[in-house]
Design a protein around this motif. Structure first.
Motif, PDB file in Angstrom:
ATOM      1  N   ARG A  13      44.224 131.876  -8.444  1.00 43.50           N
ATOM      2  CA  ARG A  13      44.336 130.488  -8.884  1.00 43.50           C
ATOM      3  C   ARG A  13      45.804 130.091  -9.002  1.00 43.50           C
ATOM      4  N   VAL A  22      51.695 120.780 -20.715  1.00 42.46           N
ATOM      5  CA  VAL A  22      52.973 121.326 -21.186  1.00 42.46           C
ATOM      6  C   VAL A  22      53.525 122.304 -20.156  1.00 42.46           C
ATOM      7  N   LEU A  23      52.616 123.002 -19.460  1.00 43.04           N
ATOM      8  CA  LEU A  23      53.035 124.054 -18.550  1.00 43.04           C
ATOM      9  C   LEU A  23      53.043 123.602 -17.093  1.00 43.04           C
ATOM     10  N   GLN A  75      51.785 122.521  -3.106  1.00 44.93           N
ATOM     11  CA  GLN A  75      52.344 123.829  -3.491  1.00 44.93           C
ATOM     12  C   GLN A  75      51.291 124.745  -4.101  1.00 44.93           C
ATOM     13  N   ALA A  79      50.299 128.311  -2.545  1.00 43.43           N
ATOM     14  CA  ALA A  79      50.420 129.550  -3.318  1.00 43.43           C
ATOM     15  C   ALA A  79      49.138 130.368  -3.234  1.00 43.43           C
ATOM     16  N   LYS A 139      48.640 133.954  -1.335  1.00 39.02           N
ATOM     17  CA  LYS A 139      48.296 135.104  -2.171  1.00 39.02           C
ATOM     18  C   LYS A 139      47.074 135.839  -1.628  1.00 39.02           C
ATOM     19  N   ALA A 154      59.852 124.116 -22.626  1.00 34.62           N
ATOM     20  CA  ALA A 154      58.633 123.823 -21.856  1.00 34.62           C
ATOM     21  C   ALA A 154      58.881 124.077 -20.369  1.00 34.62           C
ATOM     22  N   LEU A 158      58.752 127.855 -19.883  1.00 30.36           N
ATOM     23  CA  LEU A 158      57.373 128.348 -19.886  1.00 30.36           C
ATOM     24  C   LEU A 158      56.691 128.002 -18.560  1.00 30.36           C
ATOM     25  N   THR A 159      56.952 126.790 -18.084  1.00 23.77           N
ATOM     26  CA  THR A 159      56.386 126.354 -16.805  1.00 23.77           C
ATOM     27  C   THR A 159      56.881 127.249 -15.672  1.00 23.77           C
ATOM     28  N   ILE A 181      54.897 130.428 -15.581  1.00 22.73           N
ATOM     29  CA  ILE A 181      53.565 130.218 -14.993  1.00 22.73           C
ATOM     30  C   ILE A 181      53.669 130.084 -13.467  1.00 22.73           C
ATOM     31  N   ARG A 182      54.666 129.352 -13.008  1.00 27.68           N
ATOM     32  CA  ARG A 182      54.820 129.118 -11.569  1.00 27.68           C
ATOM     33  C   ARG A 182      55.190 130.401 -10.823  1.00 27.68           C
ATOM     34  N   TYR A 239      54.282 133.288 -11.789  1.00 29.86           N
ATOM     35  CA  TYR A 239      53.083 134.127 -11.882  1.00 29.86           C
ATOM     36  C   TYR A 239      52.030 133.744 -10.835  1.00 29.86           C
ATOM     37  N   ASP A 240      51.826 132.419 -10.647  1.00 31.43           N
ATOM     38  CA  ASP A 240      50.762 132.027  -9.713  1.00 31.43           C
ATOM     39  C   ASP A 240      51.274 131.788  -8.296  1.00 31.43           C
ATOM     40  N   GLY A 241      52.574 132.005  -8.077  1.00 32.71           N
ATOM     41  CA  GLY A 241      53.094 131.943  -6.715  1.00 32.71           C
ATOM     42  C   GLY A 241      53.698 130.613  -6.328  1.00 32.71           C
ATOM     43  N   ARG A 242      53.733 129.644  -7.256  1.00 35.40           N
ATOM     44  CA  ARG A 242      54.328 128.356  -6.907  1.00 35.40           C
ATOM     45  C   ARG A 242      55.836 128.357  -7.036  1.00 35.40           C
ATOM     46  N   ILE A 297      49.144 130.365 -21.874  1.00 35.31           N
ATOM     47  CA  ILE A 297      48.356 129.128 -21.961  1.00 35.31           C
ATOM     48  C   ILE A 297      47.748 129.020 -23.354  1.00 35.31           C
ATOM     49  N   THR A 354      50.476 128.456 -25.988  1.00 30.53           N
ATOM     50  CA  THR A 354      51.055 127.111 -25.987  1.00 30.53           C
ATOM     51  C   THR A 354      50.156 126.102 -26.695  1.00 30.53           C
ATOM     52  N   TYR A 355      48.855 126.178 -26.414  1.00 29.27           N
ATOM     53  CA  TYR A 355      47.960 125.147 -26.938  1.00 29.27           C
ATOM     54  C   TYR A 355      47.366 125.506 -28.295  1.00 29.27           C
TER      55      TYR A 355
END
Lengths: 356, 356
Positions: free
Chosen positions: A174, A181-182, A272, A276, A280, B193, B196-197, B200-201, B203-206, B229, B232-233
């Motif tokens: 995914r 926020v992220l 993007q 990704a 992957k 923020a 943190l983004t 995440i990016r 991590y997911d390949g973006r 995630i 953060t929330y």
């Protein structure tokens, strides 16, 4: 078989005279944060290599509220799920003994532990020989575009955005979907928040003037950009902010450069995410030239206007993966979930036929 | 004079034997969302053209909690303000009859109606001849850098960010300060923020890999970016996220390009706010070459490390406004508020001397 824990939910079964001639059924359920839909579908034959009928025959459709356990809690979520399945069966004039398979695709199912918990509970409701499948809601969206085949990529962009990918050998990945926020910038919320920000920046002199100012203020019936601050923080609902996307599209169509820039950035972000996931999982092969479905769902992609965000995303993605073919599903996700269950049953029957 | 509405708040006055020899006082108050500080200061002479003593003589200092009426409500905010003023006077062994002027600089005072409401209430507490001033907290921050002169620009960057500007003839302007949804990217929250983004990016390949991943996970004692995630929330507090800024600075200092890019973007944003305010008010004259103070406060600007965000902002701003001179205040905002009141009194006495 299940103890009658929830009182009257299954009471209707005592009065059922099977009107469908004891026809075997599949239940497909799509459980989201705003609503939950369950449909029932007859089992159609598994001729080897056959595709399901198009459109798939839906016998009954029941609707309920939120069934995301993160939002309403475990107990309320289960009660909603059980009730909506009972409603769909009751409307089909059938009982649980007619069910061959159930596929629940519920938002908030992110870990194998969530999946197992719901699966155990689901198995206690239905007779032992009923096949039970539990997934998150992206799976139903994917299957709604591929007639139940779990292979390819699904891009969801509504209030939030997330991209999932599935390989034929069962791997998945995914991207995005981590919330505003992220950095889910391509989401409806992301687009609208950028537009609101642009209005504030134009107002205080940090950014260029934009048509977004007058159009957003008019839409929200406010008289000054100052009031946007109060409006924004008065209600933390992301959907309320995301509802401004059509105003942004309208301004971009009228030639506003700021609005245009915001939409182009959103297209970049969404493309993007797809890229990704494709890379992957190697969904388009090593050279990126293999075929792969890209199912596209959600309000942001369905805008269907002159400035068509979905179309732009496809054009961006196609540059790298020329054989990625976009699909805008013609059936709803609950039907996708049912088709997925049908495919699992078909595969099982095929394997049995081969004695494997 | 005020009715003793709040029971015992002013009871201490009955026991006061003026230890300061009946010395006249000024009260300066800085009321924020996390705490409220009130200081008392003796009136020092208004020799024409004189500056206040440096450092200004503070007699007493009292501290209380939040006094932002938007956060805790009108009644609680007033009680906090009244109590902290009483505490400062009590610690000064003085009564309200020794007070010549009060300056309240309170966050959440954004409209003339807020100001007037607090002013009316304040006037009811003190004897008629006490001069009362009410402003928002940015004014105290500004005055803390200029020894009470309300002229120039103040850039505040802590959890949030806002820039205010004031001209000598009483005009003012602001930029940013609209909160995280509305693009306060240079704030501590904004920087964290983005970091943190970026995790995440990656991590997911973006996005590209970054040192932020291991450093932030370690700081938060999490084992996978997935868990960010939930983290953060789980708690909507902006300050909790902003607390990650030192980790971002550390990564940038170690040469991480992603962290470096985030800080450079923040510098851009902060410099843009200053520029917008300077241009709107003409603070550096038509050619941008005139002198003007730039008071800089808040945790983001005080980082005081190798990668110094405040220093970079100054360097960026100086390119356009070469005579903008940065000031990092040596006194706290409550002292700034008191100095502001002193300046008003001085101006009044000067005008009286000239018979105007």
């Amino acid at each position: 078989m299940k103890r009658e824990r929830n009182g009257g939910i299954w009471d209707f079964e005592h009065g059922i005279v099977p009107a469908t001639g004891g026809q075997d059924l599949i239940l497909g359920l799509d459980g989201g944060t705003t609503s939950t839909v369950c449909i029932s579908m007859p089992i159609f034959p598994f001729t080897n290599g056959s595709l399901p009928p198009d459109p798939p025959p839906v016998i009954a459709r029941a609707v309920a509220g939120c069934s995301n356990h993160n939002s309403v809690g475990e107990t309320a979520a289960r009660e909603t799920l059980e009730q909506v399945m009972a409603d769909a069966l009751s409307q089909s004039s059938s009982t649980r003994s007619s069910v061959r398979a159930v596929c629940l695709a519920v938002s908030g199912v992110n870990h194998p532990t969530d999946q197992q918990r719901i699966l155990n509970w689901l198995r206690a409701i239905f007779p032992k020989d009923v096949k039970c499948f539990v997934h998150n809601d992206a799976v139903a969206a994917m299957a709604s575009g591929t007639m139940g085949k779990l292979h390819g990529c699904v891009l969801i962009a509504g209030t939030g955005t997330i991209t999932y990918g599935y390989t034929e050998d069962g791997r998945e990945a995914r991207a995005a979907g981590a919330g505003p926020v992220l950095g889910d910038w391509g989401s409806g919320y992301g687009i609208a928040a950028m537009a609101l920000t642009a209005v504030i920046r134009a107002y205080d002199g940090r950014g260029p003037q934009t048509m977004l100012t007058s159009n957003i203020l008019k839409e929200l019936q406010l008289s000054s950009p100052d009031e946007l601050i109060g409006w924004t923080y008065a209600d933390p609902s992301w959907a309320r902010i995301a509802a401004l996307v059509p105003v942004v599209v309208l301004c971009a169509e009228s030639g506003d450069e700021v609005a245009n820039g915001i939409l182009l950035d959103a297209v970049d972000e969404l493309a993007q995410s797809v890229k990704a996931v494709v890379l992957k999982l190697g969904l388009c092969g090593q050279d990126g030239k293999e075929e792969c479905p890209l199912v596209m769902v959600g309000g942001v992609l369905e805008a269907n206007r002159k400035w068509d965000i979905g179309k732009e995303v496809i054009s961006r993605v196609s540059k790298e993966f020329p054989k990625m073919h976009p699909i805008r599903p013609k059936v709803e996700p609950a039907v996708g979930a049912a088709l997925l269950a049908w495919n699992f049953l078909k595969e099982e029957s095929r394997q049995e036929a081969f004695g494997s």
